[in-house]
Scaffold this motif. Structure first.
Motif, mmCIF file in Angstrom:
data_model
loop_
_atom_site.group_PDB
_atom_site.id
_atom_site.type_symbol
_atom_site.label_atom_id
_atom_site.label_comp_id
_atom_site.label_asym_id
_atom_site.label_seq_id
_atom_site.Cartn_x
_atom_site.Cartn_y
_atom_site.Cartn_z
ATOM 1 N N GLN A 51 -9.159 -3.598 0.768
ATOM 2 C CA GLN A 51 -9.223 -2.672 1.895
ATOM 3 C C GLN A 51 -9.898 -3.322 3.095
ATOM 4 O O GLN A 51 -9.458 -3.152 4.234
ATOM 5 C CB GLN A 51 -9.998 -1.410 1.499
ATOM 6 N N CYS B 238 0.829 -1.205 0.000
ATOM 7 C CA CYS B 238 0.000 0.000 0.000
ATOM 8 C C CYS B 238 0.865 1.257 0.000
ATOM 9 O O CYS B 238 2.056 1.220 0.315
ATOM 10 C CB CYS B 238 -0.922 0.031 1.231
ATOM 11 N N THR C 211 -11.739 6.102 2.895
ATOM 12 C CA THR C 211 -10.306 5.813 2.992
ATOM 13 C C THR C 211 -10.029 5.125 4.326
ATOM 14 O O THR C 211 -10.608 5.487 5.353
ATOM 15 C CB THR C 211 -9.485 7.111 2.884
ATOM 16 N N LEU C 212 -9.144 4.144 4.314
ATOM 17 C CA LEU C 212 -8.761 3.441 5.535
ATOM 18 C C LEU C 212 -7.757 4.289 6.315
ATOM 19 O O LEU C 212 -6.761 4.745 5.761
ATOM 20 C CB LEU C 212 -8.149 2.084 5.185
#
Length: 202
Positions: free
Chosen positions: A129, A32, A93-94
């Motif tokens: 995700q 990532c 978004t994480l």
């Protein structure tokens, strides 16, 4: 996989346990892209007074949940001067804390900026995700426990080199599905326990 900053090879001494067939050990930066936030100077009133942009701190995060509001907002001046190299973090978004409260994860439902104790995580293709959302906390706890035992602190460099046990994408989906089903059962049991305690008190 990033090419500009090669990561150190994974050695046998680092590997904490054997993986199932077809799984691989990766470093966090292999799977990532992640960005670290910033905190505008608290004493500079024109960064905070009548702020219009959401600014996230760890206390605003709902572990394994969703962020729909922040307690503080920053001004356009703060964005222009402090976050000039940062784009606003878009919804879904994480986000994960990696200082103080390590491994706290949430997904934002609103656009926001965040402080330097939080990273926004953007998984590469083939990395779900939802898989990271469900499992990054125990993985991070395993890594930070080793660092603490070695007298080290958890920072952006150790975060980048953190080991991740990675299954194929199909198995990631299966793991997430099974884990979600088990967690639903846990929630149902907790609800039953609460009702039983209330009945007992009555």
């Amino acid at each position: 996989i990033r090419k500009e900053k090669p990561l150190p090879p994974i050695t046998e001494d680092e590997i904490p346990f054997e993986l199932p067939e077809n799984w691989v050990w990766c470093r966090f930066q292999d799977i990532c892209n992640f960005n670290i936030g910033k905190t505008p100077a608290s004493k500079q009133a024109d960064y905070w007074s009548k702020g219009i942009y959401n600014w996230l701190s760890i206390s605003d995060m709902n572990h394994l949940g969703y962020i729909e509001r922040t307690t503080k907002k920053i001004t356009q001046k703060a964005v222009d001067e402090v976050f000039s190299t940062h784009e606003i973090v878009q919804p879904n978004t994480l986000l994960m804390s990696f200082k103080l409260t390590v491994g706290k994860v949430s997904i934002n439902k609103i656009p926001l900026y965040h402080n330097e104790a939080i990273i926004s995580i953007f998984p590469y293709q083939g990395i779900l995700q939802e898989f990271l959302f469900k499992l990054i906390t125990p993985i991070t706890e395993l890594s930070i426990s080793k660092k603490v035992l070695m007298g080290q602190t958890f920072n952006s460099k150790s975060l980048a080199t953190m080991l991740i046990p990675l299954p194929p994408e199909a198995e990631q989906k299966s793991i997430v599905g099974q884990l979600s089903a088990h967690l639903n059962k846990v929630d149902a049991l907790e609800s039953e326990i609460t009702q039983s305690e209330q009945h007992a008190q009555m």
